[in-house]
Enzyme design. Structure first.
Site, PDB file in Angstrom:
ATOM      1  N   GLY A 143      27.313  38.802  60.741  1.00  0.00           N
ATOM      2  CA  GLY A 143      28.488  39.085  59.938  1.00  0.00           C
ATOM      3  C   GLY A 143      28.193  38.920  58.464  1.00  0.00           C
ATOM      4  N   GLY A 193      30.402  39.287  55.952  1.00  0.00           N
ATOM      5  CA  GLY A 193      31.619  39.102  55.182  1.00  0.00           C
ATOM      6  C   GLY A 193      31.522  37.874  54.294  1.00  0.00           C
ATOM      7  CB  ALA A 194      34.123  35.946  52.523  1.00  0.00           C
ATOM      8  CB  VAL A 195      32.747  33.043  56.652  1.00  0.00           C
ATOM      9  CG1 VAL A 195      32.083  31.899  57.415  1.00  0.00           C
ATOM     10  CG2 VAL A 195      34.165  32.640  56.261  1.00  0.00           C
ATOM     11  CG  ASN A 212      40.462  31.462  60.997  1.00  0.00           C
ATOM     12  OD1 ASN A 212      40.250  30.337  60.535  1.00  0.00           O
ATOM     13  ND2 ASN A 212      40.672  32.513  60.219  1.00  0.00           N
ATOM     14  CE  LYS A 215      40.865  27.271  58.461  1.00  0.00           C
ATOM     15  NZ  LYS A 215      39.593  27.795  58.983  1.00  0.00           N
ATOM     16  CG  ASN A 272      44.097  29.792  59.295  1.00  0.00           C
ATOM     17  OD1 ASN A 272      43.845  29.920  58.106  1.00  0.00           O
ATOM     18  ND2 ASN A 272      43.166  29.514  60.187  1.00  0.00           N
TER      19      ASN A 272
END
Length: 297
Positions: free
Chosen positions: A12, A14-16, A102, A180, A184
């Protein structure tokens, strides 16, 4: 004596994924990023600085090589497709998979997709970052990952030692995952439905809705065995109030980019588990309907 560096595969871009790849690289490991498409460059922007990453990106599964660690950073709804594309090539009998995603169902989501003996570490990511363009990530704030206090969790904490990401372990990961989810479960759907950034939560009526949504989430979490109190909701609002009005959420970023959002893993999980444990969640159910409608093609 062998001096082979630990092989870390990050799935991945993406950002993470970009942040995790940079952390593993900084910790001294051999890092490869696996993605559907090769970004033109990898850049992390923070505090008006731009860091360019020299990390190889592979887009063809035929070119993948077995890794000691797999850091799975795709959105939760993409888990199955990512595993189908990459796991056969990346997994060997000694690989440990870390799910930086998540949700409160990491094991249920991933274990059916891996060999029985493969180690799995669920991970909660507290990193606010936004993809500005393919490969260009704006790191807004945060740099913590929480994992279970197990042997594999402790090994993962050591893996990223020396990087700018802190890995914390907890003996009660179930409660940590629900905390968490609280963070969210109001901000993500509200920003996604309204297509507004975090400043929208300063509107009194929106704030009232957020509180009511979180009351339902807390009740469901308690029914599943999570040790949640009203202090957890107050802490969630403290985090919201500490964010800049123009900060966003992962679901908002996906909505603005025309991507599928994680509503089924966040609001959907609250509704499903509420039904399972006979906890009424009318507001989360209504918001889930709106999110499904917004995502309808």
């Amino acid at each position: 004596m062998s001096t082979r560096r630990t092989r870390v595969a990050v799935i991945g871009a993406g950002a993470v994924g970009t942040m995790a790849a940079a952390a593993a690289h900084d910790a001294g490991h051999h890092v490869v990023l696996y993605a559907r498409r090769r970004p033109p460059r990898l850049v992390i922007e923070r505090d008006d600085t731009h860091r360019h990453l020299d990390i190889p990106v592979i887009v063809d599964p035929a070119d993948a090589q077995p890794a000691d660690w797999i850091l799975l950073t795709t959105k939760a709804q993409d888990t199955r497709s990512a595993a189908k594309a990459w796991f056969d090539r990346l997994l060997d009998p000694h690989t440990t998979v870390v799910a930086l995603q998540n949700g409160v169902d990491h094991h249920e989501r991933l274990q059916p997709l891996m060999p029985t003996a493969t180690g799995l570490v669920p991970a909660l990511v507290m990193i606010a970052a936004e993809v500005l363009a393919p490969g260009h990530v704006l790191h807004r704030f945060g740099g913590t990952i929480t994992v279970p206090d197990t042997h594999a969790g402790t090994r993962f904490a050591r893996l990223l030692g020396g990087s700018d990401i802190t890995v914390e372990t907890t003996a009660d990961f179930h409660t940590a995952a629900w905390r968490k989810l609280l963070i969210n479960a109001a901000a993500n759907p509200i920003t996604a439905v309204t297509t507004q950034r975090m400043g929208v939560l300063q509107n009194p009526s929106v704030r009232h809705l957020a509180r009511a949504l979180l009351d339902e989430v807390r009740a469901v979490g308690v029914a599943t065995g999570a040790h949640l109190t009203d202090n957890d909701i107050r802490h969630t609002f403290h985090l919201y109030d500490g964010m800049a009005p123009d900060d966003g959420t992962s679901m908002l970023y996906d909505r603005l980019a025309g991507r599928t959002t994680e509503h089924e893993l966040i609001t959907g999980a609250v509704v499903r588990l509420g039904d399972t444990h006979h906890v009424p969640v009318p507001l989360n159910r209504a918001v889930l309907a709106l999110l499904r409608g917004a995502d309808h093609k």
